[in-house]
Design an enzyme around this catalytic site. Structure first.
Site, PDB file in Angstrom:
ATOM      1  N   LYS A 221       0.743  -1.340  -0.096  1.00 54.11           N
ATOM      2  CA  LYS A 221      -0.043  -0.096  -0.075  1.00 54.11           C
ATOM      3  C   LYS A 221       0.903   1.227   0.006  1.00 54.11           C
ATOM      4  CE  LYS A 221      -2.069  -1.321   3.991  1.00 54.11           C
ATOM      5  NZ  LYS A 221      -1.564  -2.560   4.204  1.00 54.11           N
TER       6      LYS A 221
ATOM      7  N   ARG B   7      -1.200  -8.740  13.262  1.00 51.32           N
ATOM      8  CA  ARG B   7      -1.477  -7.913  12.473  1.00 51.32           C
ATOM      9  C   ARG B   7      -2.421  -8.511  11.347  1.00 51.32           C
ATOM     10  NH1 ARG B   7       4.000  -5.131  10.962  1.00 51.32           N
ATOM     11  NH2 ARG B   7       2.903  -4.041   9.164  1.00 51.32           N
TER      12      ARG B   7
ATOM     13  N   ARG C 179     -10.368   0.719   8.286  1.00 54.69           N
ATOM     14  CA  ARG C 179      -9.681  -0.825   8.608  1.00 54.69           C
ATOM     15  C   ARG C 179     -10.905  -1.476   9.409  1.00 54.69           C
ATOM     16  NH1 ARG C 179      -3.754   0.236   8.711  1.00 54.69           N
ATOM     17  NH2 ARG C 179      -2.824  -1.548   8.735  1.00 54.69           N
TER      18      ARG C 179
ATOM     19  N   ARG D  16      11.614  -5.635   5.258  1.00 54.46           N
ATOM     20  CA  ARG D  16      11.534  -3.986   4.916  1.00 54.46           C
ATOM     21  C   ARG D  16      12.550  -3.386   5.654  1.00 54.46           C
ATOM     22  NH1 ARG D  16       5.720  -1.447   5.630  1.00 54.46           N
ATOM     23  NH2 ARG D  16       5.873  -2.756   7.386  1.00 54.46           N
TER      24      ARG D  16
END
Ligand code: AP5
Length: 217
Positions: free
Chosen positions: A13, A171, A88, A127
């Site tokens: 995203k 998550r 969300r 990441r």
């Protein structure tokens, strides 16, 4: 354009948002970035948010909705917006309906980036982010010019605190239970377009450009 970009953690995203901004010239509203900024500044909001984010849990709806309400009321959103990571939950999606009516900027497009769990784990664990300017990299898929150093401001790259395997699992559960139902919510409204997030970063963006130009016609 008034756009929402959604997808599981690590789907891309943030990566695609950067490209959409350059293409559409609209403000980027990322609730994750806003919370991380508040944490960096040590505000009350930051203290509250970090207690949820570091565990991989969602920040309570009333806090998040209030934050987005304030942001959408700013004058730059009169030319459109790109919402990244919001809504969300169903409560957030319903609140957003009202907020977008208040500013006469109804949602035109919801881009859902799909991605498999194995790829998400690989992306999140590789990441690296710049703690100073926020630029994001990947040890394999989006390498900086110098290993471990930000191309933009030359700071040393770090891992996000919530990018651990334990936190990612929480998550992913939050995504499955609280966010995934929004796919049907927006599909029923005829706003949803799915994009295959397993492709290369540039190919995902080509697909996104296609859906944006169809809606902008
Ligand atoms: P947020 O920052 O929104 O995190 P997230 O949704 O978990 O998403 P990520 O930022 O981890 O992933 P992304 O999809 O942006 O992927 P990226 O482009 O970086 O939220 C963080 C936390 O804040 C939440 O857990 C929650 O606690 C709180 N929060 C935020 N919004 C909230 C809300 N509305 N309500 C309540 N709480 C909220 O890509 C990941 C990596 O993969 C990068 O290294 C990238 O280089 C690489 N990559 C990207 N695309 C590709 C590709 N196509 N191929 C190969 N590699 C790729």
């Amino acid at each position: 354009m008034n756009i929402i970009i959604m997808g599981p953690p690590g789907a891309g995203k943030g990566t695609q948002s950067e490209k959409i901004l350059a293409y559409c010239n609209i403000p980027h509203i990322s609730t994750g970035d806003m919370f991380r900024e508040a944490i960096k500044e040590g505000t009350e909001l930051g203290k509250l948010a970090s207690s949820y984010i570091n565990q991989g849990l969602l920040v309570p709806d009333e806090v998040t909705i209030g934050l987005v309400k304030e942001r959408l009321a700013k004058p730059d959103c009169q030319k459109g917006y790109l919402l990244d990571g919001f809504p969300r939950t169903l409560a957030q999606a319903e609140a957003l309906e009202k907020l977008t009516q208040e500013i006469s900027r109804p949602i035109q497009l919801v881009i859902n980036i799909t991605c498999e769990k194995d790829a998400l784990i690989k992306r999140i664990s590789g990441r690296r982010v710049c703690p100073k300017c926020g630029n994001s990299y990947h040890v394999e898929f989006k390498k900086p010019m110098v290993d471990g150093v930000c191309d933009n401001c030359k700071s040393e790259l770090v891992q996000r605190k919530d990018d651990t395997i334990e936190s990612l699992q929480v998550r992913l559960n939050a995504y499955e239970n609280q966010t995934k139902p929004l796919i049907e919510f927006y599909d029923k409204k005829g706003l949803l377009k799915e994009v295959d997030g397993l492709k290369d970063i540039s190919d995902v963006f080509k697909d996104i450009q296609k859906v944006i130009s169809e809606v902008a016609k």
